[in-house]
Design a protein around this motif. Structure first.
Motif, PDB file in Angstrom:
ATOM      1  N   ILE B 168       0.841  -1.208   0.000  1.00  0.00           N
ATOM      2  CA  ILE B 168       0.000   0.000   0.000  1.00  0.00           C
ATOM      3  C   ILE B 168       0.873   1.254   0.000  1.00  0.00           C
ATOM      4  CG2 ILE B 168      -1.789   1.280   1.267  1.00  0.00           C
ATOM      5  CD1 ILE B 168      -2.796  -1.475   2.258  1.00  0.00           C
ATOM      6  N   ALA B 169       2.045   1.183   0.662  1.00  0.00           N
ATOM      7  CA  ALA B 169       2.948   2.343   0.676  1.00  0.00           C
ATOM      8  C   ALA B 169       3.468   2.650  -0.716  1.00  0.00           C
ATOM      9  CB  ALA B 169       4.113   2.083   1.629  1.00  0.00           C
ATOM     10  N   ALA B 170       3.531   1.611  -1.585  1.00  0.00           N
ATOM     11  CA  ALA B 170       4.069   1.817  -2.930  1.00  0.00           C
ATOM     12  C   ALA B 170       3.002   2.308  -3.905  1.00  0.00           C
ATOM     13  CB  ALA B 170       4.691   0.508  -3.443  1.00  0.00           C
ATOM     14  N   LEU B 171       1.738   2.383  -3.472  1.00  0.00           N
ATOM     15  CA  LEU B 171       0.689   2.907  -4.356  1.00  0.00           C
ATOM     16  C   LEU B 171       0.895   4.414  -4.502  1.00  0.00           C
ATOM     17  CD1 LEU B 171      -2.425   1.023  -2.907  1.00  0.00           C
ATOM     18  CD2 LEU B 171      -1.209   0.507  -5.013  1.00  0.00           C
ATOM     19  N   PRO B 172       0.493   5.001  -5.641  1.00  0.00           N
ATOM     20  CA  PRO B 172       0.711   6.443  -5.843  1.00  0.00           C
ATOM     21  C   PRO B 172      -0.020   7.274  -4.785  1.00  0.00           C
ATOM     22  CG  PRO B 172      -0.517   5.466  -7.683  1.00  0.00           C
ATOM     23  CD  PRO B 172      -0.107   4.354  -6.795  1.00  0.00           C
ATOM     24  N   SER B 173       0.706   8.204  -4.138  1.00  0.00           N
ATOM     25  CA  SER B 173       0.092   8.937  -3.031  1.00  0.00           C
ATOM     26  C   SER B 173      -0.928   9.958  -3.525  1.00  0.00           C
ATOM     27  CB  SER B 173       1.153   9.601  -2.169  1.00  0.00           C
ATOM     28  OG  SER B 173       2.166  10.134  -2.967  1.00  0.00           O
ATOM     29  N   GLU B 174      -0.887  10.308  -4.840  1.00  0.00           N
ATOM     30  CA  GLU B 174      -1.874  11.273  -5.373  1.00  0.00           C
ATOM     31  C   GLU B 174      -3.293  10.765  -5.132  1.00  0.00           C
ATOM     32  OE1 GLU B 174       0.570  10.004  -7.460  1.00  0.00           O
ATOM     33  OE2 GLU B 174       1.932  11.669  -7.062  1.00  0.00           O
ATOM     34  N   LEU B 175      -3.480   9.453  -5.266  1.00  0.00           N
ATOM     35  CA  LEU B 175      -4.810   8.867  -5.073  1.00  0.00           C
ATOM     36  C   LEU B 175      -5.345   9.183  -3.685  1.00  0.00           C
ATOM     37  CD1 LEU B 175      -4.243   5.341  -6.628  1.00  0.00           C
ATOM     38  CD2 LEU B 175      -5.644   7.180  -7.556  1.00  0.00           C
ATOM     39  N   PHE B 176      -4.454   9.035  -2.701  1.00  0.00           N
ATOM     40  CA  PHE B 176      -4.888   9.246  -1.320  1.00  0.00           C
ATOM     41  C   PHE B 176      -5.095  10.732  -1.041  1.00  0.00           C
ATOM     42  CE2 PHE B 176      -2.919   5.139  -1.442  1.00  0.00           C
ATOM     43  CZ  PHE B 176      -3.742   4.366  -0.645  1.00  0.00           C
ATOM     44  N   GLU B 177      -4.235  11.582  -1.632  1.00  0.00           N
ATOM     45  CA  GLU B 177      -4.392  13.025  -1.443  1.00  0.00           C
ATOM     46  C   GLU B 177      -5.696  13.496  -2.065  1.00  0.00           C
ATOM     47  OE1 GLU B 177      -0.728  14.395  -3.067  1.00  0.00           O
ATOM     48  OE2 GLU B 177       0.380  13.528  -1.377  1.00  0.00           O
ATOM     49  N   ALA B 178      -6.002  12.980  -3.256  1.00  0.00           N
ATOM     50  CA  ALA B 178      -7.247  13.368  -3.925  1.00  0.00           C
ATOM     51  C   ALA B 178      -8.450  12.961  -3.092  1.00  0.00           C
ATOM     52  CB  ALA B 178      -7.317  12.717  -5.310  1.00  0.00           C
ATOM     53  N   ALA B 179      -8.398  11.745  -2.547  1.00  0.00           N
ATOM     54  CA  ALA B 179      -9.513  11.251  -1.735  1.00  0.00           C
ATOM     55  C   ALA B 179      -9.686  12.130  -0.506  1.00  0.00           C
ATOM     56  CB  ALA B 179      -9.276   9.804  -1.343  1.00  0.00           C
TER      57      ALA B 179
END
Lengths: 293, 283
Positions: B168-179
């Protein structure tokens, strides 16, 4: 209450998410391990009240000849297990070619890794059977009679480690194959321009790039060697006369068969302290790599 | 590539190379072939000492039928399935939740919790054996598959959490910031961002955990004693004591025990290898 929840849910949810895993792991694994250290300071048959004996169990352990036999065997395991990374690397180099049928060959090389250790134990007990096992077939080809390795106190540990190396080599091979697939083509190209080939290429260009993989392979192999229990239990039950026992098996035998839980806990504690060296080494490097990333 | 690839037009060299590979492979798997060969021999061949010659008749069906009808193996098998499947499911749920928190929320002690999850995973089983056994007795589940389910779920959660956290740490952080920018709650992020993306990791993890739990021997002998609760590994060790001269039955039983993880591995090899190298912490 609902108001409190609404204001704090952004951090309450994460706490709720992590709690089941943390509590279960904390109670069953971590707390149990700590309790063992406490039990090791008592004399206890597992049912009646525990009697405080301080370091008595440890004093007795350090005077027990079996302890030194098992400790020596653990060292033999550790040293011989270090064959797994180089042999694993050798097989990985062998199969790292794109030729028809190689994918299938690779997966056949992996097979010992997914076998249950009990299955490996039974298979090798059969291999070592003196009258008709696979080993006797090899000896027979040279016109000799096969020795009964599992009943020879001087050979038995080597025979058991031989069986245990089988899946361990497969494990190291998988690690190295992944490492070989992430090599820098530029460095290899530069090496070729400089005239490095074969062995010199391996030592000066390839192995330095595989440093991380080699570290993981050695650390995990060392921990695996010290944890060894299954094959000793299945193939020899520590015999003949305790000559193939290891600390993990001594602990099990003293606790389950002799109901000496305090003494067993002391053996487990000593094993744990020996392993702690490797565990701390491994985790500190993992975390260092994590911080740098 | 290293070693230097053998050129595609060098037909002869490629053929010779594969011949060497298969030769080594045959030696490598010889113990396995020997046990397979023995598992199709008849009891009379075994009694006559005919282990390597041509079988006088084939005992394939008789041996494998005997394993399930003459020994308690059918019951052991059922126990193993009933133990392994719930353990895998529980581990996947717990580790996804914990991995999500450890990878996406900063809090004091995050690294410590993470280190404990990794470290616990490397402990020798003996260091927790006595208290775990007592705990199961106190819970009234000792000598049942529930004891094994509880233990395996707890223990494998350590490795699995590390695995999921790294994924999960390697997933793009933009996704989490957008959410977060859209005001999504942690449950919404979990359901709409994390779950759809971690499926490949869950597949790899499921295979690994299945293999670890199915193949476990130590806890099987520590936490179960009766035939009604024993999984296949403890069962096979028991058969080895009872059938020590009936190598044909014992060999067939060994193959039967080995099949589920091996089959799973062959069908989903890509996931297995990816998982093992991604986790790379499991001995």
């Amino acid at each position: 209450m609902t108001d409190f929840w609404r204001r704090n849910r952004s951090w309450l949810w994460p706490v709720i998410f992590i709690l089941p895993a943390a509590v279960l792991f904390g109670v069953v694994i971590v707390w149990s391990s700590v309790q063992t250290l406490w039990i090791s300071l008592h004399s206890w048959d597992g049912m009646g009240p525990m009697k405080w004996v301080g370091l008595g169990n440890y004093v007795e352990l350090f005077q027990d000849p079996q302890f030194y036999v098992s400790l020596t065997n653990n060292v033999i395991w550790l040293v011989l297990f270090m064959l797994a990374p180089p042999i694993g690397l050798g097989i990985a180099l062998l199969v790292n070619q794109k030729i028809a049928g190689m994918r299938f060959a690779k997966s056949l090389f992996f097979t010992p890794l997914v076998l249950a250790s009990v299955a490996v134990g039974v298979v090798f007990t059969w291999v070592y059977t003196p009258q008709f096992g696979l080993l006797s077939l090899v000896y027979g080809a040279f016109g000799a009679a096969a020795p009964a390795v599992l009943s020879d106190p001087n050979a038995v540990t080597f025979a058991v480690v031989g069986a245990a190396l089988w899946p361990q080599i497969a494990f190291c091979m998988i690690l190295y194959l992944a490492g070989l697939n992430s090599l820098s083509e530029d460095l290899i190209g530069a090496g070729r321009v400089d005239g490095a080939r074969g062995w010199r290429m391996l030592v000066h260009v390839i192995l330095p790039q595989l440093k991380e993989v080699t570290f993981i392979a050695i650390a995990i192999t060392a921990i695996g060697a010290l944890r060894s229990f299954d094959l000793v239990s299945v193939m020899t039950q520590g015999g003949p006369f305790g000559s193939s026992s290891v600390l993990a098996y001594d602990m099990y035998r003293e606790s389950i068969f002799s109901y000496r839980f305090g003494y067993g806990a002391a053996i487990a504690a000593v094993l744990f302290i020996i392993m702690l060296f490797f565990i701390v080494w491994y985790i500190s490097r993992l975390i260092k790599a994590e911080r740098e990333a | 590539m290293y070693p230097r690839p053998i050129q595609e037009d060098a037909r002869g060299r490629r053929f010779a190379y594969m011949a060497i590979v298969w030769g080594i492979l045959i030696i490598w798997l010889a113990p396995m072939f020997a046990i397979m060969l023995t598992s199709v021999r008849t009891a009379s061949d075994i009694a006559a000492g005919n282990f390597w010659g041509v079988p006088t008749s084939i005992g394939l069906i008789a041996n494998y039928t005997d394993v399930f009808t003459q020994t308690p193996m059918a019951g052991f098998y059922l126990n193993s399935i009933l133990m392994t499947v719930p353990s895998v499911i529980m581990v996947l749920i717990l580790s996804t939740l914990a991995g999500f928190v450890l990878s996406r929320y900063r809090f004091r002690g995050n690294m410590l919790v993470f280190a404990i999850f990794i470290g616990g995973n490397f402990l020798p089983a003996q260091i927790m054996m006595i208290p775990v056994r007592n705990l199961m007795v106190a819970l009234g589940v000792y000598d049942s598959i529930f004891a094994l389910i509880i233990f395996h779920t707890a223990f494998q959660t350590g490795f699995a959490t590390l695995f999921m956290r790294n994924f999960i740490a390697a997933l793009p952080s933009e996704l989490f910031e957008a959410a977060r920018a859209e005001g999504a709650s942690p449950t919404q992020v979990l359901r709409h961002v994390v779950l759809p993306l971690v499926r490949p990791a869950l597949a790899a993890l499921a295979i690994l955990i299945f293999t670890f739990v199915w193949n476990d021997y130590f806890w099987a002998v520590v936490l179960t004693v009766s035939d009604t609760a024993k999984p296949v590994t403890a069962g096979l060790a028991q058969l080895r004591g009872q059938y020590y001269s009936a190598w044909n039955i014992l060999s067939a039983a060994t193959i039967v025990v080995a099949i589920p993880p091996v089959a799973l591995f062959y069908f989903m090899q890509r996931h297995f290898v990816a998982g093992l190298t991604m986790g790379a912490v499991k001995g």
